[in-house]
Design a protein around this motif. Structure first.
Motif, PDB file in Angstrom:
ATOM      1  N   LEU A  50       0.829  -1.208   0.000  1.00  0.00           N
ATOM      2  CA  LEU A  50       0.000   0.000   0.000  1.00  0.00           C
ATOM      3  C   LEU A  50       0.866   1.263   0.000  1.00  0.00           C
ATOM      4  N   PHE A 183      -2.491  -3.059  -6.213  1.00  0.00           N
ATOM      5  CA  PHE A 183      -2.946  -1.893  -5.457  1.00  0.00           C
ATOM      6  C   PHE A 183      -2.757  -0.613  -6.271  1.00  0.00           C
ATOM      7  N   TYR A 187      -5.745   1.729  -7.583  1.00  0.00           N
ATOM      8  CA  TYR A 187      -5.715   2.743  -6.532  1.00  0.00           C
ATOM      9  C   TYR A 187      -6.937   3.681  -6.588  1.00  0.00           C
TER      10      TYR A 187
END
Length: 370
Positions: A50, A183, A187
């Motif tokens: 992340l 991710f 996003y």
């Protein structure tokens, strides 16, 4: 792009939303550290992925605005990072091998040349045991280097003896790039789904608060990366002029170590002194190295950081140091990694709480509006 204007809310409603947001943020941080303590093997790779997605999202978004598909933009960014890492490894391996090969000769010369020079410079005699230990290290340095490989292999084998931990570590390291890719690719969708969970009357104000957190974090990350790059060039150039063999490596470590105040300078000084020992040509090198660190520190404090980072971040060096020491003591290495972003979030939370407190009757007296 400026944030959209937030519709004016009654003070009571705005206070309720802000205080609720502050409690949720503090609770979310507590939950993160709780998950790290209980499920560290799973939580750490996810957290690293992340973080990577957050750092590289502006680059991919910029490519997307230029008409490039987000998947292709993510692929290009990951491909570029992979090439940089592979290039760094290919550069560092022969450099370290070359420096390690110099150790036996360095220790042999230290007992016959360097120690007498230090005695003449200081006007005092070095204790005899220093000469003896230096000579012994010179005689045994080759043996130490030859045994380093088998010793590392034995250490790896003993670590691998705990099969579960070894496999979990390997899997965690391998899964970070995979998670980071997905991710980063998704996003905007992830942010959109979180935004959809916010109660509609509070969307504007909550978005503004998250925007403030993002401003602090992005300003710190982008600013420190820029400052680190500039300092790396200054240190690498100066140390190269000084004739240090590992000038670029030391310069990069010192420059980017600046993200932790004073740690980068301390590490750089130690590494520069070691580099001087391994590539000694004369006292003039000391003057060049000292001048390099002096110029870099003055430039960073007076010009680079004020102009690039400025006051937007608002995280003072003493605050960062205390946060790193505190979180490191409580949560170890992961705490050190999270110290700055958590401090940035808590800074915004504290500012919001103080703002709402200053608009209460308790602070303003009876003149405050209900």
């Amino acid at each position: 792009m400026p944030a959209p204007a937030v519709p004016e809310l009654p003070e009571e409603a705005a206070r309720r939303i802000d205080l609720t947001w502050s409690l949720v943020m503090v609770g979310a941080l507590g939950l993160v550290f709780g998950l790290l303590a209980v499920f560290g093997g799973v939580a750490v790779p996810v957290l690293l992925a992340l973080t990577g997605a957050y750092v590289f999202n502006p680059v991919v978004s910029a490519l997307e605005r230029r008409g490039l598909n987000r998947t292709w933009g993510t692929t290009i960014v990951f491909g570029g990072c992979t090439l940089v890492m592979v290039g760094a490894v290919l550069y560092l391996i022969p450099v370290f091998q070359e420096e390690a090969a110099k150790l036996p000769e360095f220790f042999r010369q230290a007992s016959t040349q360097v120690v007498p020079q230090i005695e003449a410079l200081l006007g005092v005699s070095v204790p005899e045991f220093v000469n003896q230990r230096t000579a012994e290290l010179g005689a045994k340095a080759s043996e130490l280097l030859q045994s380093a490989g088998p010793a590392a292999a034995r250490l790896a084998a003993s670590f691998a003896g705990n099969t579960a931990r070894f496999m979990a570590t390997l899997l965690g390291l391998a899964v970070v790039p995979v998670l980071g890719f997905f991710f980063l690719q998704d996003y905007p969708k992830l942010i959109g789904r979180v935004r959809d969970l916010i109660p509609r009357p509070a969307v504007g104000l909550v978005r503004q608060r998250f925007s403030e957190v993002d401003d602090v974090l992005s300003a710190f990350v982008q600013g420190q990366l820029t400052v680190g790059s500039i300092l790396s060039v200054i240190y690498s150039t100066g140390l190269s002029i000084a004739g240090l063999d590992m000038a670029i490596v030391i310069g990069v470590i010192t420059g980017f170590g600046n993200m932790v105040p004073y740690m980068g300078t301390a590490m750089g000084l130690v590494l520069a002194m070691l580099g001087l020992m391994l590539s000694w040509q004369g006292p003039w090198q000391i003057a060049v190295v000292a001048g390099t660190f002096l110029v870099a520190q003055l430039s960073e404090g007076l010009v680079i950081t004020p102009r690039i980072v400025g006051e937007k971040v608002g995280l003072r060096p003493v605050t960062i140091i205390i946060a790193i020491l505190g979180f490191g003591e409580l949560f170890g290495f992961v705490g050190i990694l999270l110290a700055v972003p958590v401090s940035a979030i808590l800074k915004v939370v504290l500012r919001v709480v103080v703002l709402r407190y200053q608009k209460t009757r308790l602070y303003m007296g009876e003149a405050a509006k209900p």
